[in-house]
Design a protein around this motif. Structure first.
Motif, PDB file in Angstrom:
ATOM      1  N   ARG A 172       0.850  -1.186   0.000  1.00 49.68           N
ATOM      2  CA  ARG A 172       0.000   0.000   0.000  1.00 49.68           C
ATOM      3  C   ARG A 172       0.888   1.239   0.000  1.00 49.68           C
ATOM      4  N   ILE A 173       0.685   2.135  -0.965  1.00 47.11           N
ATOM      5  CA  ILE A 173       1.329   3.435  -0.921  1.00 47.11           C
ATOM      6  C   ILE A 173       0.237   4.490  -0.936  1.00 47.11           C
ATOM      7  N   ALA A 174       0.537   5.673  -0.424  1.00 50.64           N
ATOM      8  CA  ALA A 174      -0.514   6.671  -0.253  1.00 50.64           C
ATOM      9  C   ALA A 174       0.031   8.067  -0.450  1.00 50.64           C
ATOM     10  N   SER A 175      -0.878   8.989  -0.695  1.00 45.91           N
ATOM     11  CA  SER A 175      -0.533  10.407  -0.726  1.00 45.91           C
ATOM     12  C   SER A 175      -0.744  10.996   0.660  1.00 45.91           C
ATOM     13  N   HIS A 176      -0.229  12.195   0.851  1.00 44.62           N
ATOM     14  CA  HIS A 176      -0.379  12.868   2.143  1.00 44.62           C
ATOM     15  C   HIS A 176      -1.840  13.196   2.457  1.00 44.62           C
ATOM     16  N   THR A 177      -2.714  13.128   1.452  1.00 45.04           N
ATOM     17  CA  THR A 177      -4.135  13.407   1.677  1.00 45.04           C
ATOM     18  C   THR A 177      -4.889  12.203   2.226  1.00 45.04           C
ATOM     19  N   ALA A 178      -4.248  11.043   2.266  1.00 37.98           N
ATOM     20  CA  ALA A 178      -4.951   9.810   2.632  1.00 37.98           C
ATOM     21  C   ALA A 178      -5.357   9.808   4.101  1.00 37.98           C
ATOM     22  N   SER A 179      -6.495   9.190   4.370  1.00 34.65           N
ATOM     23  CA  SER A 179      -6.921   8.943   5.750  1.00 34.65           C
ATOM     24  C   SER A 179      -7.653   7.611   5.790  1.00 34.65           C
ATOM     25  N   PHE A 180      -7.643   6.998   6.965  1.00 37.45           N
ATOM     26  CA  PHE A 180      -8.100   5.617   7.112  1.00 37.45           C
ATOM     27  C   PHE A 180      -9.025   5.495   8.315  1.00 37.45           C
ATOM     28  N   SER A 181     -10.043   4.644   8.184  1.00 39.08           N
ATOM     29  CA  SER A 181     -10.943   4.399   9.307  1.00 39.08           C
ATOM     30  C   SER A 181     -11.639   3.063   9.102  1.00 39.08           C
ATOM     31  N   VAL A 182     -11.917   2.401  10.219  1.00 39.49           N
ATOM     32  CA  VAL A 182     -12.712   1.168  10.205  1.00 39.49           C
ATOM     33  C   VAL A 182     -13.880   1.405  11.165  1.00 39.49           C
ATOM     34  N   PRO A 183     -14.978   2.023  10.676  1.00 39.20           N
ATOM     35  CA  PRO A 183     -16.021   2.540  11.568  1.00 39.20           C
ATOM     36  C   PRO A 183     -17.126   1.549  11.915  1.00 39.20           C
ATOM     37  N   ALA A 184     -16.789   0.258  12.033  1.00 37.69           N
ATOM     38  CA  ALA A 184     -17.819  -0.742  12.332  1.00 37.69           C
ATOM     39  C   ALA A 184     -18.591  -0.393  13.596  1.00 37.69           C
ATOM     40  N   GLY A 185     -17.873   0.074  14.633  1.00 35.15           N
ATOM     41  CA  GLY A 185     -18.527   0.377  15.900  1.00 35.15           C
ATOM     42  C   GLY A 185     -19.521   1.507  15.805  1.00 35.15           C
TER      43      GLY A 185
ATOM     44  N   ASP B 199      -4.737   9.636  10.094  1.00 31.34           N
ATOM     45  CA  ASP B 199      -4.149  10.358   8.965  1.00 31.34           C
ATOM     46  C   ASP B 199      -2.998   9.554   8.353  1.00 31.34           C
ATOM     47  N   ALA B 200      -2.497  10.054   7.231  1.00 33.72           N
ATOM     48  CA  ALA B 200      -1.499   9.314   6.459  1.00 33.72           C
ATOM     49  C   ALA B 200      -0.205   9.119   7.236  1.00 33.72           C
ATOM     50  N   ALA B 201       0.228  10.152   7.964  1.00 32.86           N
ATOM     51  CA  ALA B 201       1.480  10.043   8.713  1.00 32.86           C
ATOM     52  C   ALA B 201       1.372   8.980   9.798  1.00 32.86           C
ATOM     53  N   THR B 202       0.231   8.925  10.480  1.00 37.47           N
ATOM     54  CA  THR B 202       0.018   7.910  11.511  1.00 37.47           C
ATOM     55  C   THR B 202      -0.007   6.514  10.901  1.00 37.47           C
ATOM     56  N   ALA B 203      -0.644   6.392   9.734  1.00 34.81           N
ATOM     57  CA  ALA B 203      -0.689   5.097   9.046  1.00 34.81           C
ATOM     58  C   ALA B 203       0.707   4.647   8.631  1.00 34.81           C
ATOM     59  N   LEU B 204       1.542   5.596   8.222  1.00 35.99           N
ATOM     60  CA  LEU B 204       2.920   5.256   7.858  1.00 35.99           C
ATOM     61  C   LEU B 204       3.685   4.773   9.078  1.00 35.99           C
ATOM     62  N   ASP B 205       3.547   5.474  10.193  1.00 41.74           N
ATOM     63  CA  ASP B 205       4.227   5.071  11.430  1.00 41.74           C
ATOM     64  C   ASP B 205       3.774   3.691  11.888  1.00 41.74           C
ATOM     65  N   ALA B 206       2.496   3.371  11.667  1.00 45.80           N
ATOM     66  CA  ALA B 206       1.955   2.080  12.088  1.00 45.80           C
ATOM     67  C   ALA B 206       2.335   0.950  11.141  1.00 45.80           C
ATOM     68  N   GLY B 207       2.917   1.275   9.995  1.00 45.76           N
ATOM     69  CA  GLY B 207       3.282   0.258   9.025  1.00 45.76           C
ATOM     70  C   GLY B 207       2.159  -0.159   8.104  1.00 45.76           C
ATOM     71  N   ILE B 208       1.034   0.567   8.156  1.00 44.15           N
ATOM     72  CA  ILE B 208      -0.096   0.233   7.288  1.00 44.15           C
ATOM     73  C   ILE B 208       0.243   0.525   5.839  1.00 44.15           C
ATOM     74  N   ILE B 209       0.964   1.612   5.610  1.00 42.59           N
ATOM     75  CA  ILE B 209       1.373   1.956   4.266  1.00 42.59           C
ATOM     76  C   ILE B 209       2.893   1.890   4.153  1.00 42.59           C
ATOM     77  N   LEU B 210       3.351   1.637   2.939  1.00 45.37           N
ATOM     78  CA  LEU B 210       4.779   1.474   2.680  1.00 45.37           C
ATOM     79  C   LEU B 210       5.478   2.818   2.552  1.00 45.37           C
ATOM     80  N   SER B 211       4.825   3.765   1.876  1.00 43.57           N
ATOM     81  CA  SER B 211       5.466   5.051   1.610  1.00 43.57           C
ATOM     82  C   SER B 211       4.418   6.120   1.387  1.00 43.57           C
ATOM     83  N   LEU B 212       4.832   7.383   1.598  1.00 43.01           N
ATOM     84  CA  LEU B 212       3.976   8.550   1.394  1.00 43.01           C
ATOM     85  C   LEU B 212       4.523   9.389   0.253  1.00 43.01           C
ATOM     86  N   HIS B 213       3.610   9.990  -0.518  1.00 42.60           N
ATOM     87  CA  HIS B 213       3.997  10.756  -1.693  1.00 42.60           C
ATOM     88  C   HIS B 213       3.130  12.003  -1.808  1.00 42.60           C
ATOM     89  N   ASP B 214       3.644  13.023  -2.489  1.00 48.51           N
ATOM     90  CA  ASP B 214       2.804  14.147  -2.853  1.00 48.51           C
ATOM     91  C   ASP B 214       1.690  13.644  -3.760  1.00 48.51           C
TER      92      ASP B 214
END
Length: 269
Positions: A132-145, A179-194
């Motif tokens: 998974r690669i992402a842009s800085h605009t990416a955001s993630f959520s799993v809103p089942a709850g 947010d994208a930076a948090t996802a990168l730190d968590a290892g969810i995404i491989l790299s961030l890009h403009d």
């Protein structure tokens, strides 16, 4: 598949296209944040079946149409009909599971290319991808709850593998937007890009993957799956695919190219 017109699926809400050895699956409802309808879940499976039938594809990209979002996940507007009671919910969940499985079990490397929102079932699809690669605009959520529902257990395996057990719990229990930076730190995404560079970066990575021996990539994917699943069947499959590489022409080409100090040209045989 090479140099053929793109193929619309689900009345054009999914587009399967290809260039050289790279296939691209695009969720094509930008006016609805690329939310995935019940029909689209089924056609995701069909798209991967078509890819599997093509001998010349070596890598798959998944992305959202338009310029803003990967996907908002399942189209909640359908839930009053398609997911209105336990019986219809079970059928709907099966279509989810089938789509996740199609991504997970694709024998080729699958790369999710993420900009904007990647929520719910769309996050499940991205988690089932290999990379998974992402842009800085990416955001993630799993809103089942927040919706009072649960995700298929097989999808949860993908999410745990992508995010790690603790962070997966955090995302599920809190239903927070990451947010994208948090996802990168968590290892969810491989790299961030403009944002403007995201697709070019994805194509560059996919091209590097395609340049390597296809049988080796297939064997590697199967071996990684076996290492994660601890399944005897998966280990057997990986062993068979690994053995095939040593009797392949590509193995001969790799050795010859090394001796001749040139780039190898792999044929996938």
């Amino acid at each position: 598949m090479n140099n053929q017109p793109s193929k619309p699926l689900a009345d054009g809400q999914i587009v399967l296209s290809w260039s050289d050895s790279i296939a691209t699956i695009t969720f094509n409802r930008p006016d609805k944040k690329n939310a995935i309808t019940h029909q689209m879940w089924r056609e995701i499976v069909h798209a991967f079946e078509l890819i599997d039938q093509a001998d010349d594809i070596r890598c798959v990209l998944m992305m959202g149409g338009g310029e803003s979002d990967f996907s908002a996940g399942a189209d909640i507007g359908e839930f009053d009909s398609a997911r209105r009671d336990p019986h219809t919910a079970e059928r709907y969940e099966q279509s989810n599971s089938d789509a996740f499985r199609a991504v997970r079990e694709c024998p080729l490397p699958v790369l999710a290319v993420i900009r904007g929102i990647c929520f719910g079932g769309a996050f499940g699809l991205a988690a089932a991808a290999d990379l998974r690669i992402a842009s800085h605009t990416a955001s993630f959520s799993v809103p089942a709850g927040k919706l009072g529902l649960s995700y298929p257990a097989d999808a949860m395996v993908d999410i745990v593998e992508a995010a790690g057990p603790q962070f997966a719990r955090y995302m599920l229990y809190s239903a927070r937007r990451i947010d994208a930076a948090t996802a990168l730190d968590a290892g969810i995404i491989l790299s961030l890009h403009d944002d403007r560079d995201l697709e070019e970066s994805a194509l560059q990575l996919a091209s590097e993957i395609c340049a390597n021996a296809p049988l080796s990539n297939r064997a590697s994917k199967a071996a990684i799956r076996a290492a994660l699943s601890h399944s005897a069947d998966d280990f057997q499959k990986a062993s068979v695919l690994g053995a095939l590489t040593f009797s392949s022409r590509d193995y001969e080409e790799g050795r010859l190219a090394f001796r001749e100090r040139r780039k190898p040209v792999f044929r996938g045989s």
